[in-house]
Design a protein around this motif. Structure first.
Motif, PDB file in Angstrom:
ATOM      1  N   ARG A   1       4.481   3.740   2.283  1.00 51.14           N
ATOM      2  CA  ARG A   1       5.184   4.954   2.693  1.00 51.14           C
ATOM      3  C   ARG A   1       5.904   4.684   4.008  1.00 51.14           C
ATOM      4  O   ARG A   1       5.292   4.232   4.980  1.00 51.14           O
ATOM      5  CB  ARG A   1       4.192   6.103   2.856  1.00 51.14           C
ATOM      6  CG  ARG A   1       4.818   7.476   2.751  1.00 51.14           C
ATOM      7  CD  ARG A   1       3.767   8.551   2.534  1.00 51.14           C
ATOM      8  NE  ARG A   1       4.382   9.809   2.115  1.00 51.14           N
ATOM      9  CZ  ARG A   1       3.704  10.843   1.637  1.00 51.14           C
ATOM     10  NH1 ARG A   1       2.384  10.766   1.520  1.00 51.14           N
ATOM     11  NH2 ARG A   1       4.329  11.939   1.282  1.00 51.14           N
TER      12      ARG A   1
ATOM     13  N   ASP B   1       1.340   5.483   6.125  1.00 48.93           N
ATOM     14  CA  ASP B   1       0.557   5.829   4.950  1.00 48.93           C
ATOM     15  C   ASP B   1      -0.451   6.921   5.245  1.00 48.93           C
ATOM     16  O   ASP B   1      -0.733   7.261   6.394  1.00 48.93           O
ATOM     17  CB  ASP B   1      -0.124   4.573   4.389  1.00 48.93           C
ATOM     18  CG  ASP B   1       0.835   3.735   3.559  1.00 48.93           C
ATOM     19  OD1 ASP B   1       1.466   4.309   2.655  1.00 48.93           O
ATOM     20  OD2 ASP B   1       0.966   2.529   3.816  1.00 48.93           O
ATOM     21  N   GLN B   2      -1.013   7.436   4.155  1.00 49.09           N
ATOM     22  CA  GLN B   2      -1.883   8.598   4.233  1.00 49.09           C
ATOM     23  C   GLN B   2      -3.194   8.322   3.505  1.00 49.09           C
ATOM     24  O   GLN B   2      -3.236   7.541   2.542  1.00 49.09           O
ATOM     25  CB  GLN B   2      -1.177   9.806   3.603  1.00 49.09           C
ATOM     26  CG  GLN B   2      -1.945  11.107   3.658  1.00 49.09           C
ATOM     27  CD  GLN B   2      -2.290  11.537   5.065  1.00 49.09           C
ATOM     28  OE1 GLN B   2      -3.419  11.345   5.512  1.00 49.09           O
ATOM     29  NE2 GLN B   2      -1.319  12.099   5.780  1.00 49.09           N
TER      30      GLN B   2
ATOM     31  N   HIS C   1      -0.385   1.319   7.982  1.00 47.71           N
ATOM     32  CA  HIS C   1       0.228   0.713   6.802  1.00 47.71           C
ATOM     33  C   HIS C   1      -0.751  -0.265   6.151  1.00 47.71           C
ATOM     34  O   HIS C   1      -1.696  -0.724   6.774  1.00 47.71           O
ATOM     35  CB  HIS C   1       1.520  -0.019   7.178  1.00 47.71           C
ATOM     36  CG  HIS C   1       1.308  -1.225   8.037  1.00 47.71           C
ATOM     37  ND1 HIS C   1       0.967  -1.133   9.371  1.00 47.71           N
ATOM     38  CD2 HIS C   1       1.367  -2.555   7.761  1.00 47.71           C
ATOM     39  CE1 HIS C   1       0.845  -2.355   9.873  1.00 47.71           C
ATOM     40  NE2 HIS C   1       1.064  -3.237   8.929  1.00 47.71           N
TER      41      HIS C   1
ATOM     42  N   PHE D   1       6.639   5.960  -2.450  1.00 47.31           N
ATOM     43  CA  PHE D   1       5.425   5.237  -2.085  1.00 47.31           C
ATOM     44  C   PHE D   1       4.569   5.078  -3.335  1.00 47.31           C
ATOM     45  O   PHE D   1       4.866   5.653  -4.399  1.00 47.31           O
ATOM     46  CB  PHE D   1       4.639   5.961  -0.987  1.00 47.31           C
ATOM     47  CG  PHE D   1       4.209   7.365  -1.328  1.00 47.31           C
ATOM     48  CD1 PHE D   1       2.979   7.611  -1.917  1.00 47.31           C
ATOM     49  CD2 PHE D   1       5.033   8.450  -1.044  1.00 47.31           C
ATOM     50  CE1 PHE D   1       2.572   8.904  -2.223  1.00 47.31           C
ATOM     51  CE2 PHE D   1       4.636   9.750  -1.346  1.00 47.31           C
ATOM     52  CZ  PHE D   1       3.406   9.977  -1.941  1.00 47.31           C
TER      53      PHE D   1
ATOM     54  N   THR E   1      -2.360   5.948   0.149  1.00 40.36           N
ATOM     55  CA  THR E   1      -1.005   5.618  -0.278  1.00 40.36           C
ATOM     56  C   THR E   1      -0.662   4.198   0.156  1.00 40.36           C
ATOM     57  O   THR E   1      -1.368   3.581   0.957  1.00 40.36           O
ATOM     58  CB  THR E   1       0.014   6.592   0.309  1.00 40.36           C
ATOM     59  OG1 THR E   1       0.053   6.427   1.735  1.00 40.36           O
ATOM     60  CG2 THR E   1      -0.334   8.029  -0.022  1.00 40.36           C
TER      61      THR E   1
ATOM     62  N   PRO F   1       5.114  10.985  -5.054  1.00 42.18           N
ATOM     63  CA  PRO F   1       6.274  10.299  -4.472  1.00 42.18           C
ATOM     64  C   PRO F   1       7.566  10.916  -4.994  1.00 42.18           C
ATOM     65  O   PRO F   1       7.587  11.577  -6.038  1.00 42.18           O
ATOM     66  CB  PRO F   1       6.106   8.849  -4.961  1.00 42.18           C
ATOM     67  CG  PRO F   1       4.694   8.754  -5.442  1.00 42.18           C
ATOM     68  CD  PRO F   1       4.309  10.113  -5.918  1.00 42.18           C
TER      69      PRO F   1
ATOM     70  N   ASP G   1      11.154  10.078  -0.672  1.00 46.86           N
ATOM     71  CA  ASP G   1       9.898   9.693  -0.030  1.00 46.86           C
ATOM     72  C   ASP G   1       9.108   8.821  -1.008  1.00 46.86           C
ATOM     73  O   ASP G   1       8.086   9.230  -1.559  1.00 46.86           O
ATOM     74  CB  ASP G   1       9.101  10.936   0.359  1.00 46.86           C
ATOM     75  CG  ASP G   1       7.836  10.594   1.145  1.00 46.86           C
ATOM     76  OD1 ASP G   1       7.765   9.487   1.706  1.00 46.86           O
ATOM     77  OD2 ASP G   1       6.914  11.438   1.189  1.00 46.86           O
TER      78      ASP G   1
ATOM     79  N   ARG H   1       7.005  -2.325   0.467  1.00 41.70           N
ATOM     80  CA  ARG H   1       7.434  -0.990   0.056  1.00 41.70           C
ATOM     81  C   ARG H   1       7.282  -0.757  -1.450  1.00 41.70           C
ATOM     82  O   ARG H   1       7.483  -1.651  -2.263  1.00 41.70           O
ATOM     83  CB  ARG H   1       8.882  -0.761   0.466  1.00 41.70           C
ATOM     84  CG  ARG H   1       9.074  -0.675   1.980  1.00 41.70           C
ATOM     85  CD  ARG H   1       8.427   0.570   2.557  1.00 41.70           C
ATOM     86  NE  ARG H   1       8.479   0.602   4.008  1.00 41.70           N
ATOM     87  CZ  ARG H   1       9.501   1.094   4.706  1.00 41.70           C
ATOM     88  NH1 ARG H   1      10.554   1.565   4.078  1.00 41.70           N
ATOM     89  NH2 ARG H   1       9.469   1.112   6.016  1.00 41.70           N
TER      90      ARG H   1
END
Length: 754
Positions: A346, A350-351, A385, A324, A343, A318, A322, A294
């Motif tokens: 998160r 993740d994105q 992730h 990240f 990212t 971030p 939230d 994290r």
């Protein structure tokens, strides 16, 4: 610079030759075997990719503890490159960094070394001139940490794009190093200031194993190819250092002779990865921690090299609610304006972000993306992730890949996103097997195999060559620590592990693994799921020994549990494979055997008298290993013989013993070390089951098979199939000669005689 010669033969004395050294002891007879993976697909952190720009379709992947892979461009399947590594070189199964020479399509370099703690050997550079088919080795005078914090950063190893003889290697604990002979030797770069990378008091204490890359943290090297000419070292080189609050990006404009901080570079976060576009822009992903766990914060920045100006181009901010970071940013080799950024850490997944204007604007790709997990159905239960590396194929701008903690994904329609259309992603990890097998169970009838897997639960393998449709549940486990079943009622299978989402730490099946249930209760004290489970021959009695805890017995499928009498805490129990009322247990280092004849309610102790004296207690080690092997392995355990009541095998680390019903143990010849042991279907005409052993027999290490009760042994693996550390081995009771091998980071393999 201080020249350091390669440390040939140092640290366990292992060369990576595939042939036996001249003058070696005569080898045991061999039984040739064919080996295939039990298909799980992925299962571990694939933390880096590399495309070879000179050869469309040629790419490589590195993993944190499961070796490296080359992709077969015709089939899309990944081919393992380091399966030849023996146990003595298990530390090299972790690949800290991977590098290709953009001008030499056959060159491949792997910086290998899994841990930096004092108990493990130094790292090594493996260099190949044939795309990873064979390697030469350069021992390094320092350690690498491929399975430590920051392992998704990079790349720490890089080949000069203008002069393939020059390699740069950023270490964790020992500064910056350079080779001028294509990796045959390295010299420390004294011009890179120690103060740039050594920890100081302002850095605070280093976080633990999962979240820090240690005391010293140079985590990437990046060249500007335009600053050099072919055949001469590149002039401009960037180095990223994982520190905060002080300069973390450094640049040399004289091929490494001197270094300066990059002007006005951000210092609030750590640089994770960077990419240099052909239009002269440097892109850097930043995060508050090195990962892969994290994060609290992060950003993406763009640096105009010519103007020496910075721009914050962070796609999504971030916040305290939230948090990240950003793991990587990458540029399309075909278009310097097209970017991807990911990212990290998160909580809700993740994105991945897409830009077509150099980071001025961004589009979220996963909001409307389609995901196809058919190649590894279990990943559908795990959110996206650890996207620590993202690459766009230099030969195909529609093709991109990203890493995850369980393998990776790819798309073949990336540019559809630029027209506002959804992208489609599929699991791209076929061939990569990076799981840790904690237990194997092959029932006497039914499915071939049931596995207990670290991190990703386990699987019921109805077809060894196809991924299981998902993890067995309920309950849904993270780690599954043990799995076993009933000899005479193979439809009964029981497993223990770490349950997610508030489930109980035991699950069972009464139909051979087709469906699963949770018990009504668990033993007092809410056992964590570590330890061992034993199931009576008829499936009616279960004995659960939590790690370090009191064994408990159930006779009603877990509706109720009773503390077992007469056993020390933490004692592993096994079921007799003929008499449902009998169980056996051992306290090896206290010289005691235990037996139960009342369905596990109580045990009676008797002396364990080995003919060559008591076993010596293990000395403490690190990373689960001691001077008696890995404590998750199959050594120092009892095994019961199928079809023979009370007949026991003691697979001690230092040798193999057998005792008939109530008789004393006798030592079997030739075996001097055991790491895993198992039994399988008897050979045609044989009275006893086939034995399988991982260890040392007649002075040779390998995987061995005996069909005559350990009178003679044949080696069944070869030097190309060693897989570093093997924790488990089991024969199949249904198929003579079939054997299952559970590794530490290379998944589960099955072998059949050729």
């Amino acid at each position: 610079m201080n020249p350091i010669k390669p440390l040939l033969g140092a640290l366990l004395g292992a060369q990576l030759a595939l042939a036996a050294a001249a003058g070696a002891a005569p080898r045991l007879a061999e039984q040739p075997y064919s080996w295939r993976p039990v298909e799980i697909v992925g299962g571990g952190f694939v933390d880096g990719f590399a495309f070879q720009p000179a050869v469309p379709g040629l790419s490589y992947a590195r993993t944190d503890m499961g070796g490296a892979y080359r992709r077969d461009s015709a089939t899309g399947r990944w081919q393992p490159l380091l399966d030849f590594l023996p146990l003595r070189d298990v530390n090299l199964m972790g690949v800290e960094s991977l590098a290709i020479d953009p001008n030499n399509p056959d060159a491949l370099y792997l910086a290998c070394g899994t841990y930096t703690n004092p108990a493990v050997p130094n790292g090594a550079l493996l260099r190949s001139s044939d795309r990873g088919k064979t390697f030469q080795r350069t021992d390094l005078p320092f350690k690498l940490g491929a399975n430590e914090g920051g392992r998704g950063n990079g790349e720490r190893l890089a080949v000069d794009p203008n002069d393939g003889r020059v390699l740069w290697l950023a270490s964790r604990l020992n500064g910056l190093w350079r080779s001028s002979d294509a990796g045959a030797s390295f010299q420390r770069v004294d011009s890179f200031p120690d103060a740039a990378w050594q920890r100081n008091d302002n850095d605070g204490p280093p976080p633990g194993w999962g979240g820090s890359d240690g005391k010293a943290t140079i985590n990437f090297i990046l060249f500007d190819p335009a600053s050099g000419t072919r055949g001469q070292p590149t002039r401009t080189i960037y180095a990223g250092v994982s520190v905060v609050g002080r300069p973390s990006l450094w640049v040399s404009t004289d091929a490494g002779a001197s270094w300066q901080p990059l002007p006005r570079a951000p210092t609030r976060h750590r640089p994770m990865r960077a990419t240099l576009a052909s239009d002269g822009h440097l892109y850097v992903a930043y995060a508050s921690e090195p990962g892969p766990h994290r994060m609290r914060d992060g950003a993406v920045w763009r640096y105009d090299v010519r103007e020496q100006s910075w721009a914050d181009i962070t796609p999504d901010r971030p916040s305290p609610t939230d948090p990240f970071g950003y793991a990587t940013v990458t540029v399309d080799p075909a278009n310097p304006q097209r970017l991807l950024a990911s990212t990290a850490g998160r909580g809700r997944g993740d994105q991945l972000w897409r830009s077509t204007d150099g980071g001025a604007t961004w589009r979220s790709l996963f909001t409307d993306a389609r995901f196809d997990a058919a190649a590894a159905p279990y990943v559908a239960d795990t959110h996206l992730h650890w996207l620590y590396d993202v690459k766009i194929d230099p030969a195909n701008p529609d093709h991109a890949l990203f890493t995850t903690g369980y393998g990776g994904w790819e798309t073949l329609n990336l540019r559809d996103a630029d027209a506002g259309k959804p992208t489609t992603w599929r699991v791209m990890s076929t061939g990569i097997e990076e799981t840790v097998a904690l237990a194997l169970h092959s029932p006497t009838t039914g499915v071939p195999l049931v596995t207990a897997i670290g991190d990703y639960s386990g699987f019921v393998h109805a077809d060894l060559d196809k991924p299981a449709p998902g993890n067995p549940k309920p309950p849904f486990f993270g780690n599954t620590h043990d799995v076993t079943g009933a000899e005479l009622a193979p439809e009964v299978i029981v497993r223990i592990g770490h349950a997610r989402d508030g489930g109980k730490n035991l699950g069972y099946s009464l139909d051979g693994g087709a469906t699963w249930r949770e018990p009504k209760s668990v033993p007092a004290g809410k056992p964590t799921g570590d330890g061992f489970i034993a199931v009576s021959a008829d499936g009616q009695t279960w004995i659960w020994t939590p790690k370090g805890g009191t064994p408990h017995v159930s006779h009603d499928h877990g509706d109720t549990w009773t503390a077992v009498q007469g056993l020390p805490a933490g004692t592993r129990v096994i079921a007799d494979r003929v008499n449902p009322k009998r169980f056996h247990a051992m306290a090896l280092f206290d010289n005691q055997l235990f037996g139960s004849t009342d369905s596990g309610l109580s045990f009676t102790a008797r002396p364990l008298a080995l003919p060559d004296g008591p076993a010596t207690r293990a000395a403490a080690g690190s990373n689960n290993r001691s001077d008696r092997g890995d404590d998750r392995g199959g050594q120092d355990r009892l095994y019961a013989t199928p079809g023979r009541e009370g007949d026991l095998w003691l697979a001690a680390f230092h040798g193999l013993y057998r005792a008939g019903n109530g008789k004393a143990f006798k030592r079997l010849p030739s075996v001097s070390e055991i790491h895993a042991f198992g039994l399988g279907r008897a050979a045609p005409g044989a009275k006893d089951p086939t034995l399988y052993l991982v260890g040392t027999v007649a002075g040779q290490y390998g995987i061995f098979r005996s069909t005559d009760s350990a009178k003679t042994w044949r080696r069944i693996n070869d030097d190309a199939h060693q897989w570093g550390l093997i924790l488990q081995v089991s024969g199949d009771p249904k198929v003579f000669g079939r054997v299952y091998v559970g590794t530490h980071g290379r998944g589960v393999l099955y072998g059949d005689p050729k």
